[in-house]
Structure formats: structure tokens, C-alpha cells
Design an enzyme around this catalytic site. Structure first.
Site, PDB file in Angstrom:
ATOM      1  N   SER A   8       0.842  -1.613   0.126  1.00 50.35           N
ATOM      2  CA  SER A   8       0.179  -0.343  -0.020  1.00 50.35           C
ATOM      3  C   SER A   8       0.748   1.515   0.217  1.00 50.35           C
ATOM      4  O   SER A   8       1.725   1.705   0.977  1.00 50.35           O
ATOM      5  CB  SER A   8      -0.910  -0.035   1.626  1.00 50.35           C
ATOM      6  OG  SER A   8      -1.259   1.246   1.649  1.00 50.35           O
ATOM      7  N   HIS A  33      -0.800  -0.745  -3.980  1.00 46.53           N
ATOM      8  CA  HIS A  33      -1.812  -0.577  -3.579  1.00 46.53           C
ATOM      9  C   HIS A  33      -2.454   0.944  -3.561  1.00 46.53           C
ATOM     10  O   HIS A  33      -1.577   1.307  -2.941  1.00 46.53           O
ATOM     11  CB  HIS A  33      -2.115  -1.913  -2.152  1.00 46.53           C
ATOM     12  CG  HIS A  33      -4.210  -1.560  -1.449  1.00 46.53           C
ATOM     13  ND1 HIS A  33      -4.930  -2.140  -1.469  1.00 46.53           N
ATOM     14  CD2 HIS A  33      -4.238  -0.561  -0.920  1.00 46.53           C
ATOM     15  CE1 HIS A  33      -6.327  -1.761  -0.907  1.00 46.53           C
ATOM     16  NE2 HIS A  33      -5.798  -1.196  -0.125  1.00 46.53           N
ATOM     17  N   ASP A  35      -4.945   4.137  -2.055  1.00 51.89           N
ATOM     18  CA  ASP A  35      -6.056   4.166  -1.234  1.00 51.89           C
ATOM     19  C   ASP A  35      -6.198   5.337  -1.120  1.00 51.89           C
ATOM     20  O   ASP A  35      -6.340   7.427  -1.273  1.00 51.89           O
ATOM     21  CB  ASP A  35      -5.656   3.996   0.314  1.00 51.89           C
ATOM     22  CG  ASP A  35      -5.408   2.599   1.021  1.00 51.89           C
ATOM     23  OD1 ASP A  35      -5.950   1.707   0.951  1.00 51.89           O
ATOM     24  OD2 ASP A  35      -4.203   2.281   1.444  1.00 51.89           O
ATOM     25  N   MET A  37      -9.497   8.153  -0.281  1.00 55.90           N
ATOM     26  CA  MET A  37     -10.201   8.349   1.107  1.00 55.90           C
ATOM     27  C   MET A  37     -10.563   9.783   0.622  1.00 55.90           C
ATOM     28  O   MET A  37      -9.787  10.911   0.089  1.00 55.90           O
ATOM     29  CB  MET A  37      -9.212   9.027   2.402  1.00 55.90           C
ATOM     30  CG  MET A  37      -8.525   7.493   2.770  1.00 55.90           C
ATOM     31  SD  MET A  37      -7.135   7.704   4.174  1.00 55.90           S
ATOM     32  CE  MET A  37      -6.678   6.309   4.100  1.00 55.90           C
ATOM     33  N   HIS A  66      -8.217   0.824  -4.061  1.00 58.81           N
ATOM     34  CA  HIS A  66      -8.807   0.806  -2.787  1.00 58.81           C
ATOM     35  C   HIS A  66      -9.884   2.029  -2.574  1.00 58.81           C
ATOM     36  O   HIS A  66      -9.238   3.333  -1.643  1.00 58.81           O
ATOM     37  CB  HIS A  66      -8.510   0.848  -1.490  1.00 58.81           C
ATOM     38  CG  HIS A  66      -8.832   0.073  -0.423  1.00 58.81           C
ATOM     39  ND1 HIS A  66      -8.613   0.103   0.752  1.00 58.81           N
ATOM     40  CD2 HIS A  66     -10.597  -0.332   0.024  1.00 58.81           C
ATOM     41  CE1 HIS A  66      -9.592  -0.037   1.171  1.00 58.81           C
ATOM     42  NE2 HIS A  66     -10.409  -0.501   1.152  1.00 58.81           N
ATOM     43  N   MET A  68     -11.979   4.521  -0.163  1.00 58.29           N
ATOM     44  CA  MET A  68     -12.650   4.592   0.860  1.00 58.29           C
ATOM     45  C   MET A  68     -13.818   6.339   0.557  1.00 58.29           C
ATOM     46  O   MET A  68     -13.496   7.008   1.645  1.00 58.29           O
ATOM     47  CB  MET A  68     -11.752   4.830   1.628  1.00 58.29           C
ATOM     48  CG  MET A  68     -11.450   2.848   2.500  1.00 58.29           C
ATOM     49  SD  MET A  68      -9.654   3.112   3.043  1.00 58.29           S
ATOM     50  CE  MET A  68      -8.438   3.489   2.240  1.00 58.29           C
ATOM     51  N   MET A 137     -11.393  -5.694   5.705  1.00 58.31           N
ATOM     52  CA  MET A 137     -10.941  -4.827   5.546  1.00 58.31           C
ATOM     53  C   MET A 137     -10.472  -5.016   7.656  1.00 58.31           C
ATOM     54  O   MET A 137     -11.291  -6.011   8.252  1.00 58.31           O
ATOM     55  CB  MET A 137     -11.321  -3.575   6.636  1.00 58.31           C
ATOM     56  CG  MET A 137     -11.322  -2.566   5.448  1.00 58.31           C
ATOM     57  SD  MET A 137      -9.891  -1.887   4.574  1.00 58.31           S
ATOM     58  CE  MET A 137      -9.005  -1.511   5.688  1.00 58.31           C
ATOM     59  N   ASP A 175      -6.350  -6.003   4.427  1.00 59.43           N
ATOM     60  CA  ASP A 175      -5.585  -4.897   4.286  1.00 59.43           C
ATOM     61  C   ASP A 175      -5.912  -3.975   5.853  1.00 59.43           C
ATOM     62  O   ASP A 175      -7.072  -4.597   6.017  1.00 59.43           O
ATOM     63  CB  ASP A 175      -6.540  -3.986   3.241  1.00 59.43           C
ATOM     64  CG  ASP A 175      -6.193  -2.905   3.306  1.00 59.43           C
ATOM     65  OD1 ASP A 175      -4.736  -2.946   3.520  1.00 59.43           O
ATOM     66  OD2 ASP A 175      -6.617  -1.551   2.984  1.00 59.43           O
TER      67      ASP A 175
HETATM   68  C1  DX5 Z   1      -6.464   1.864   5.504  1.00 59.78           C
HETATM   69  C2  DX5 Z   1      -5.616   1.029   4.096  1.00 59.78           C
HETATM   70  C3  DX5 Z   1      -4.242   0.360   4.373  1.00 59.78           C
HETATM   71  C4  DX5 Z   1      -2.981   0.911   4.936  1.00 59.78           C
HETATM   72  C5  DX5 Z   1      -2.766  -0.352   5.503  1.00 59.78           C
HETATM   73  O1  DX5 Z   1      -7.504   2.078   5.550  1.00 59.78           O
HETATM   74  O2  DX5 Z   1      -6.840   1.005   3.777  1.00 59.78           O
HETATM   75  O3  DX5 Z   1      -4.426   0.212   3.012  1.00 59.78           O
HETATM   76  O4  DX5 Z   1      -2.687   1.451   3.940  1.00 59.78           O
HETATM   77  O5  DX5 Z   1      -1.737  -0.235   6.546  1.00 59.78           O
HETATM   78  P1  DX5 Z   1      -1.061  -0.691   6.808  1.00 59.78           P
HETATM   79  O6  DX5 Z   1      -0.964  -2.219   6.792  1.00 59.78           O
HETATM   80  O7  DX5 Z   1       0.047  -0.210   7.819  1.00 59.78           O
HETATM   81  O8  DX5 Z   1      -1.807  -1.499   8.024  1.00 59.78           O
HETATM   82 ZN    ZN Z   2      -6.308  -0.561   1.403  1.00 64.45          ZN
END
Ligand code: DX5
Ligand code: ZN
Length: 216
Positions: A8, A33, A35, A37, A66, A68, A137, A175
Site C-alpha cells: 500500500s 495498492h 488508498d 479517501m 481501494h 474509501m 478490512m 488489508d
Molecule cells: C487503511 C488502508 C490500508 C493501509 C494499510 O485504511 O486501506 O491500505 O495503507 O496500512 P498498514 O499495512 O500499515 O496497516
Molecule cells: Zn487499502
């Protein structure tokens, strides 16, 4: 089958993204990956399309995006334009999930559906044969570096059983809090794809760390 590893980018050094993506290119990582948000669906804001486009230009690995965010269906066409391989949307953010999955497929991408830690896997019963991946998650979404939620293991076993029973092609991705201690237990319980942020990017040797995760 080797575990698919999708580091990620959220945990990368954003002052040196080119270097981080080049490290991913050189590594055994299968995917990257990303993320996204919106500060509404989750209490944090990460990055958006200008960054995805920039990463897509230099990244040789398929992008697993991904979302969110609220209303991810608004961004299907824009995501397809980045060249992303997979668009992952939250179950909790989609009123018409089946329609959104169809739109993602029609736009030429693979479709993933993500569940928050409190959302039960039984809710996927009627969509499981239409999706390419389910992301469980294992932390509450919004931040990297959080502690792994133990209940994920039982949830993963239940989902593995459901995917196998329904002969679904869906890969199971995990994840949040994936590191040396949790990764082998997740693989044993039936995970196909592991996302890992801080454990990979903050490691002394990220390339070796990715290699080790992959050979579990
Ligand atoms: C959290 C993200 C993850 C995050 C995971 O909301 O969806 O992808 O980057 O981070 P680690 O591996 O540090 O828990
Ligand atoms: Zn993620």
C-alpha cells in the site's frame, strides 16, 4: 499458489514517490495498492486522480485501487482512464452495489467489494459470483499503521468457506496490520492477497520484505 502481495503506497515517502514506485517495480510485488479517501466515508483524506495518473505512468505493476469514499460510482470512468486493473468499492458506500460492479466491469476493470470490520460476510451471499475480489478490512479504514483486529481470522475462514462453496472466482484480500506475525496466519486461514503498508515501506529492506511475504 504464491500469495499475491499488494504493497500500500499510503505508507510510502511522498517526497520521493518516483523512487518508491521504482522500488516496487524492482520487487516481487504483484500489484500496487492505492488508498483513496474523501474525509467523509473515512476520517482522513489521502490522494486522488493526479497522483494515481502520475503513479500509473511509471508503475509496471497492476494498480489495485481501494476507494474509501462515498458514491464511488461517480468515479468509475475516471478510474478506468488511469489504466487501473482493479476498482475496489466499499459495500457500506454502495446502495446499488450490483449496478456499480456491472459498471466497473463494463469500463474494463476487475471489480472488488470491501467490507468494514463490523460488516458480516453473509451480506455478500448474492454478489459473490459477480465480483473478482472481496477485501476484508482488518483495521477500521482511514489510516495506516493500526493494530490488526483479531476477529478478522474467523471472518476470513467463513468467507473462504463461502467462496469455495459457491465456486466463486473471487480472490480474498486482507488489508490492515499485515506483518510478519499476522501474514502466515492469514495465509493459513485462506487469504489470497495481502495488502501491506507500513510493514513494507518502513522496513530496512522493503524488497526483501516483499519477497518474504510472497513466499509464505
Ligand atoms: C487503511 C488502508 C490500508 C493501509 C494499510 O485504511 O486501506 O491500505 O495503507 O496500512 P498498514 O499495512 O500499515 O496497516
Ligand atoms: Zn487499502
Amino acid at each position: 499458489m504464491a500469495t499475491i502481495i499488494s504493497p500500500s503506497l499510503l505508507a510510502a515517502d511522498f517526497t520521493d514517490l518516483r523512487h518508491e514506485v521504482e522500488m516496487i517495480n524492482k520487487s516481487d510485488a504483484d500489484w500496487l495498492h492505492l488508498d483513496i479517501m474523501d474525509g467523509t466515508f473515512v476520517p482522513n483524506i489521502s490522494f486522488g486522480f493526479p497522483v494515481i495518473d502520475a503513479v500509473a505512468k511509471i508503475c509496471k505493476k497492476p494498480l489495485d485501487v481501494h476507494f474509501m469514499i462515498e458514491h464511488p460510482e461517480r468515479y468509475v470512468q475516471r478510474t478506468a482512464k488511469t489504466g487501473a486493473m482493479m476498482m475496489n468499492v466499499h459495500y457500506e458506500a454502495c446502495v446499488h452495489l450490483h449496478r456499480t460492479v456491472q459498471e466497473i466491469h463494463d469500463a474494463g476493470m476487475k471489480a472488488g467489494v470491501t467490507l468494514n470490520p463490523s460488516t458480516p460476510v453473509c451480506l455478500l451471499e448474492d454478489i459473490l459470483n459477480d465480483v473478482d475480489m472481496v477485501l476484508l478490512m482488518s483495521v477500521n479504514p482511514g489510516f495506516g499503521g493500526q493494530k490488526f483486529i483479531e476477529g478478522t481470522i474467523d471472518k476470513l475462514r467463513a468467507l473462504r468457506e463461502m467462496v469455495d462453496r459457491k465456486n466463486s472466482r473471487a480472490l480474498i484480500q486482507i488489508d490492515g496490520g499485515v506483518q510478519a506475525e499476522t501474514a502466515p496466519r492469514l495465509v493459513e486461514a485462506g487469504a489470497d492477497v495481502l495488502v501491506s503498508g507500513s510493514y513494507v515501506f518502513k522496513a530496512a529492506d522493503p524488497i526483501q520484505t516483499i519477497h518474504d511475504l510472497r513466499s509464505l
